[in-house]
Design a protein around this motif. Structure first.
Motif, PDB file in Angstrom:
ATOM      1  N   ARG A   5       0.838  -1.197   0.000  1.00 38.50           N
ATOM      2  CA  ARG A   5       0.000   0.000   0.000  1.00 38.50           C
ATOM      3  C   ARG A   5       0.872   1.246   0.000  1.00 38.50           C
ATOM      4  O   ARG A   5       1.822   1.357   0.769  1.00 38.50           O
ATOM      5  N   GLY A   6       0.537   2.151  -0.878  1.00 39.35           N
ATOM      6  CA  GLY A   6       1.193   3.443  -0.929  1.00 39.35           C
ATOM      7  C   GLY A   6       0.142   4.536  -0.962  1.00 39.35           C
ATOM      8  O   GLY A   6      -0.973   4.357  -0.466  1.00 39.35           O
ATOM      9  N   LEU A   7       0.498   5.657  -1.574  1.00 40.55           N
ATOM     10  CA  LEU A   7      -0.423   6.779  -1.686  1.00 40.55           C
ATOM     11  C   LEU A   7      -0.887   6.871  -3.133  1.00 40.55           C
ATOM     12  O   LEU A   7      -0.084   7.087  -4.048  1.00 40.55           O
ATOM     13  N   GLY A   8      -2.182   6.656  -3.355  1.00 43.32           N
ATOM     14  CA  GLY A   8      -2.726   6.779  -4.700  1.00 43.32           C
ATOM     15  C   GLY A   8      -2.762   8.231  -5.124  1.00 43.32           C
ATOM     16  O   GLY A   8      -3.352   9.067  -4.439  1.00 43.32           O
ATOM     17  N   VAL A   9      -2.105   8.552  -6.244  1.00 41.90           N
ATOM     18  CA  VAL A   9      -2.010   9.953  -6.654  1.00 41.90           C
ATOM     19  C   VAL A   9      -2.592  10.216  -8.035  1.00 41.90           C
ATOM     20  O   VAL A   9      -2.700  11.358  -8.459  1.00 41.90           O
ATOM     21  N   SER A  10      -2.969   9.157  -8.757  1.00 44.90           N
ATOM     22  CA  SER A  10      -3.593   9.323 -10.069  1.00 44.90           C
ATOM     23  C   SER A  10      -4.568   8.166 -10.237  1.00 44.90           C
ATOM     24  O   SER A  10      -4.155   7.017 -10.359  1.00 44.90           O
ATOM     25  N   PRO A  11      -5.884   8.444 -10.227  1.00 46.22           N
ATOM     26  CA  PRO A  11      -6.859   7.358 -10.166  1.00 46.22           C
ATOM     27  C   PRO A  11      -6.884   6.492 -11.411  1.00 46.22           C
ATOM     28  O   PRO A  11      -6.459   6.897 -12.492  1.00 46.22           O
ATOM     29  N   GLY A  12      -7.403   5.289 -11.243  1.00 44.68           N
ATOM     30  CA  GLY A  12      -7.494   4.306 -12.325  1.00 44.68           C
ATOM     31  C   GLY A  12      -6.969   2.967 -11.837  1.00 44.68           C
ATOM     32  O   GLY A  12      -6.211   2.894 -10.862  1.00 44.68           O
ATOM     33  N   ARG A  13      -7.381   1.893 -12.511  1.00 39.48           N
ATOM     34  CA  ARG A  13      -6.944   0.556 -12.112  1.00 39.48           C
ATOM     35  C   ARG A  13      -6.482  -0.197 -13.342  1.00 39.48           C
ATOM     36  O   ARG A  13      -7.078  -0.090 -14.422  1.00 39.48           O
ATOM     37  N   THR A  14      -5.425  -0.981 -13.184  1.00 34.38           N
ATOM     38  CA  THR A  14      -4.910  -1.790 -14.273  1.00 34.38           C
ATOM     39  C   THR A  14      -4.097  -2.931 -13.682  1.00 34.38           C
ATOM     40  O   THR A  14      -3.964  -3.057 -12.461  1.00 34.38           O
ATOM     41  N   VAL A 169       3.456   1.652 -21.056  1.00 36.91           N
ATOM     42  CA  VAL A 169       3.421   1.801 -19.601  1.00 36.91           C
ATOM     43  C   VAL A 169       1.964   1.859 -19.143  1.00 36.91           C
ATOM     44  O   VAL A 169       1.208   2.752 -19.521  1.00 36.91           O
ATOM     45  N   LEU A 170       1.588   0.879 -18.336  1.00 31.29           N
ATOM     46  CA  LEU A 170       0.210   0.782 -17.851  1.00 31.29           C
ATOM     47  C   LEU A 170      -0.030   1.617 -16.603  1.00 31.29           C
ATOM     48  O   LEU A 170      -1.114   2.153 -16.394  1.00 31.29           O
ATOM     49  N   ALA A 171       0.982   1.683 -15.736  1.00 31.20           N
ATOM     50  CA  ALA A 171       0.846   2.371 -14.452  1.00 31.20           C
ATOM     51  C   ALA A 171       2.227   2.653 -13.901  1.00 31.20           C
ATOM     52  O   ALA A 171       3.225   2.054 -14.341  1.00 31.20           O
ATOM     53  N   LEU A 172       2.299   3.557 -12.934  1.00 29.19           N
ATOM     54  CA  LEU A 172       3.549   3.924 -12.277  1.00 29.19           C
ATOM     55  C   LEU A 172       3.446   3.607 -10.788  1.00 29.19           C
ATOM     56  O   LEU A 172       2.446   3.950 -10.152  1.00 29.19           O
ATOM     57  N   VAL A 173       4.487   2.979 -10.243  1.00 30.45           N
ATOM     58  CA  VAL A 173       4.555   2.735  -8.806  1.00 30.45           C
ATOM     59  C   VAL A 173       5.969   3.076  -8.356  1.00 30.45           C
ATOM     60  O   VAL A 173       6.937   2.524  -8.879  1.00 30.45           O
ATOM     61  N   THR A 174       6.105   3.990  -7.393  1.00 25.50           N
ATOM     62  CA  THR A 174       7.418   4.373  -6.898  1.00 25.50           C
ATOM     63  C   THR A 174       7.497   4.177  -5.386  1.00 25.50           C
ATOM     64  O   THR A 174       6.500   4.266  -4.676  1.00 25.50           O
ATOM     65  N   GLU A 175       8.714   3.923  -4.915  1.00 28.36           N
ATOM     66  CA  GLU A 175       8.918   3.730  -3.484  1.00 28.36           C
ATOM     67  C   GLU A 175       8.953   5.065  -2.752  1.00 28.36           C
ATOM     68  O   GLU A 175       8.615   5.154  -1.581  1.00 28.36           O
ATOM     69  N   LYS A 176       9.383   6.108  -3.445  1.00 27.81           N
ATOM     70  CA  LYS A 176       9.440   7.442  -2.847  1.00 27.81           C
ATOM     71  C   LYS A 176       8.403   8.336  -3.510  1.00 27.81           C
ATOM     72  O   LYS A 176       7.585   7.884  -4.292  1.00 27.81           O
ATOM     73  N   GLY A 177       8.486   9.640  -3.215  1.00 20.51           N
ATOM     74  CA  GLY A 177       7.602  10.599  -3.855  1.00 20.51           C
ATOM     75  C   GLY A 177       6.400  10.957  -3.005  1.00 20.51           C
ATOM     76  O   GLY A 177       6.111  10.327  -1.989  1.00 20.51           O
ATOM     77  N   GLY A 178       5.698  11.997  -3.448  1.00 26.28           N
ATOM     78  CA  GLY A 178       4.531  12.481  -2.737  1.00 26.28           C
ATOM     79  C   GLY A 178       3.424  12.858  -3.699  1.00 26.28           C
ATOM     80  O   GLY A 178       3.590  12.777  -4.919  1.00 26.28           O
ATOM     81  N   PRO A 179       2.288  13.315  -3.185  1.00 22.19           N
ATOM     82  CA  PRO A 179       1.126  13.576  -4.032  1.00 22.19           C
ATOM     83  C   PRO A 179       1.248  14.794  -4.923  1.00 22.19           C
ATOM     84  O   PRO A 179       0.420  14.986  -5.804  1.00 22.19           O
ATOM     85  N   HIS A 439       8.941  15.306   0.734  1.00 23.36           N
ATOM     86  CA  HIS A 439       9.629  14.458   1.717  1.00 23.36           C
ATOM     87  C   HIS A 439       9.021  13.058   1.684  1.00 23.36           C
ATOM     88  O   HIS A 439       7.811  12.897   1.926  1.00 23.36           O
ATOM     89  N   PRO A 440       9.832  12.019   1.395  1.00 20.40           N
ATOM     90  CA  PRO A 440       9.257  10.675   1.223  1.00 20.40           C
ATOM     91  C   PRO A 440       8.613  10.110   2.483  1.00 20.40           C
ATOM     92  O   PRO A 440       7.744   9.257   2.402  1.00 20.40           O
ATOM     93  N   GLY A 441       9.015  10.606   3.644  1.00 19.29           N
ATOM     94  CA  GLY A 441       8.448  10.076   4.877  1.00 19.29           C
ATOM     95  C   GLY A 441       7.224  10.822   5.378  1.00 19.29           C
ATOM     96  O   GLY A 441       6.657  10.471   6.409  1.00 19.29           O
ATOM     97  N   LEU A 442       6.799  11.869   4.619  1.00 20.07           N
ATOM     98  CA  LEU A 442       5.688  12.693   5.082  1.00 20.07           C
ATOM     99  C   LEU A 442       4.511  12.704   4.115  1.00 20.07           C
ATOM    100  O   LEU A 442       3.625  13.565   4.212  1.00 20.07           O
ATOM    101  N   ALA A 443       4.498  11.755   3.187  1.00 19.80           N
ATOM    102  CA  ALA A 443       3.462  11.760   2.156  1.00 19.80           C
ATOM    103  C   ALA A 443       2.068  11.708   2.750  1.00 19.80           C
ATOM    104  O   ALA A 443       1.123  12.299   2.221  1.00 19.80           O
ATOM    105  N   ASP A 444       1.896  11.027   3.888  1.00 18.30           N
ATOM    106  CA  ASP A 444       0.563  10.909   4.486  1.00 18.30           C
ATOM    107  C   ASP A 444       0.042  12.261   4.960  1.00 18.30           C
ATOM    108  O   ASP A 444      -1.170  12.512   4.939  1.00 18.30           O
ATOM    109  N   LEU A 445       0.947  13.154   5.365  1.00 15.72           N
ATOM    110  CA  LEU A 445       0.517  14.473   5.814  1.00 15.72           C
ATOM    111  C   LEU A 445       0.069  15.351   4.653  1.00 15.72           C
ATOM    112  O   LEU A 445      -0.657  16.324   4.850  1.00 15.72           O
TER     113      LEU A 445
END
Length: 530
Positions: A5-14, A169-179, A439-445
């Protein structure tokens, strides 16, 4: 079935197989001295190759992607960077190591500056990797091309990577980054599902079949190909259904909500929107050593006004993540809290005067009646002075951006001075939570569903309802089909977003009555958040 689970930043499913980004070039094993042999050229040739490649990508791209790539090309061509690397060569380092040292120093300077400058460190890392690859005679790192559809997985993505994505490219998933980073912004602009801050995604084996939900942030494993194909087919059907929708934004009981587009230039205009809620004029200024002339500005604004006569124009939002060399602003210890947006007017009032005059001239030439709004307004007094300047230039409808909590808390007083408010949820969230947008550790905020942020939005919307004046949202939250009904329930009258996000938001509103939206809003602002 496993789940990340991460932070969804661009809606859609694939769904599709995981392919990871190619590794950056390594200097391990290379000789530090000038005898190192793998060098294909000097510092100038390496940096020149990077700038040239990014400029070519910018020519092939459009809209925001092109603007971001042009800004990166300017960074690669910065004489100070080349001079620093040349000094290391003179001190005895081989070109790849000299470039590495120069980029490291620049990176530390950006991180020390903090705020938006720190956000650019990831961009500098990408330039470093490209420059070293060029110096070693290697292909520049970038997005893989396996020849079939795939889910792109990476630690993070640079603007160059995201802007140059292929149709596979169907979708993007990154370990870092924010919304609010480049990955999120450009993924939304292209309509690609995207999840950021997804810890553990780099541990997935190459070729693992995953489903990606860019709305919820879920990345699931344990699929087989028939299941993955079914998810893709259903997603295609959903896109077709949404695209078939048309007409103005309305709830199920016919409450109107204007659905507007965010643009950076006339090239971003697309059908489906009811107008332009945010015309970002700073893209005309980015990367320039001198300001665009009055006539150049008039021409750029007129091209938009010819298509959208009532466009809402944001005046120059300079500073921090949009440094403009021609302004000659001094370095600041904390630029996100310094001279940016309307505050540039404190030092260089002629910049705003010229821009307002150019907007007014373009409006007269096209017969348009645009609105203007100022970024980074903090007080009712600032709003009043901006409105006076705009009226003096001949612009009748004036608003301000609400990006600073102080302005949200005094929304009624600010609205007494102007005709409308437009809430920028990205910056308002950053300042409300004292959380760096990248900040990769503050994406939830930075999640725009945070109750504290929604309560600030509610204050603004209630002030607008009391004054009988419109209050819109033009931050990335406006384009989220899950959040748009909540914003409408809070009292927001318009939503401005990437054109590709409009069909999903239109459908989400059409499924709910205004009372439904209000119930969701009440639940959202009282939700407990850890």
């Amino acid at each position: 079935m496993g789940e990340l689970r991460g932070l969804g930043v661009s809606p859609g499913r694939t769904a599709g197989p995981v392919i990871r980004m190619a590794a950056a070039p390594t200097l391990e094993g290379l000789i530090l001295g000038e005898g190192a042999k793998p060098v294909a050229g000097g510092v100038g040739r390496a940096l020149g190759a990077v700038a040239a490649e990014l400029e070519e990508r910018a020519r092939r791209a459009q809209g925001e992607a092109a603007d971001i790539l042009e800004a990166q090309a300017m960074m690669a061509a910065d004489p100070a960077l080349a001079e620093a690397a040349e000094e290391h060569v003179k001190a005895g380092l081989a070109v790849p190591h000299a470039l590495d040292a120069a980029f490291a120093a620049h990176r530390e300077a950006l991180l020390a500056a903090g705020g938006y400058f720190a956000e650019r460190a990831a961009d500098l890392d990408d330039l470093r990797n490209r420059a070293i690859a060029a110096a070693l005679g290697l292909p520049m790192p970038g997005v893989p091309d396996p020849g079939h559809p795939f889910v792109l997985v990476a630690e993070d993505l640079s603007p160059a990577d995201t802007a140059g994505l292929s149709a596979d490219v169907l979708a993007l998933v990154t370990e870092k980054g924010g919304p609010t980073g480049h990955t999120a912004i450009l993924a939304r602009a292209r309509g690609l599902p995207a999840v950021v801050a997804c810890h553990g995604v780099l541990d997935l084996a190459e070729g693992t079949l995953v489903s990606v939900d860019g709305g919820t942030g879920e990345v699931r494993t344990g699929l087989d190909e028939p299941r993955a194909a079914a998810i893709r087919e259903r997603a295609a059907e959903d896109r077709a259904r949404l695209a078939a929708g048309s007409g103005p934004g309305r709830t199920a009981d016919d409450h109107p909500v204007k659905l507007l587009a965010n643009i950076g230039s006339a090239a971003d205009l697309a059908p489906g929107a009811e107008g332009v809620g945010l015309f970002r004029t700073e893209f005309l200024f980015l990367g320039r050593r001198s300001a665009p002339s009055f006539d150049e500005q008039v021409s750029a604004y007129a091209r938009v006004f010819e298509a959208v006569p009532d466009a809402i124009v944001r005046t120059l939002d300079a500073g921090t993540d949009k440094p403009l060399p021609f302004l000659g602003l001094d370095a600041e210890p904390n630029p996100a809290l310094g001279i940016r947006g309307l505050r540039v007017d404190r030092l260089m009032p002629e910049v705003l005067d010229t821009q307002l005059a150019a907007i007014a001239r373009a409006a007269r030439a096209t017969g348009a009646r645009p609105s203007v709004m100022a970024p980074m307004v903090s007080t009712p007094g600032e709003a009043a002075r901006f409105a006076e300047r705009a009226a003096k230039a001949g612009i009748q409808r004036v608003g301000v951006m609400i990006e600073v909590p102080a302005a949200a808390l005094l929304a009624a007083e600010v609205l007494a001075e102007v005709d409308f408010l437009s809430i920028g949820t990205n910056d308002l969230g950053q300042y409300a939570f004292a959380a760096d947008r990248q900040h990769p550790g503050l994406a939830d905020l930075l999640d725009p569903r945070q109750p504290a942020l929604l309560r600030l939005v509610r204050l603004c919307a209630e002030a607008g309802l009391a004054a009988g004046k419109p209050v819109g949202v033009c931050g990335e939250a406006a384009g989220d089909p899950r959040l748009a009904p909540i914003l409408v329930g809070l009292g927001v009258s318009s939503l401005s977003m990437s054109a590709l996000s409009i069909p999903g938001v239109r459908a989400a509103l059409a499924e709910r009555t205004l009372d439904d939206c209000r119930r969701e809003a009440r639940a959202a602002v009282t939700r407990k958040e850890g």
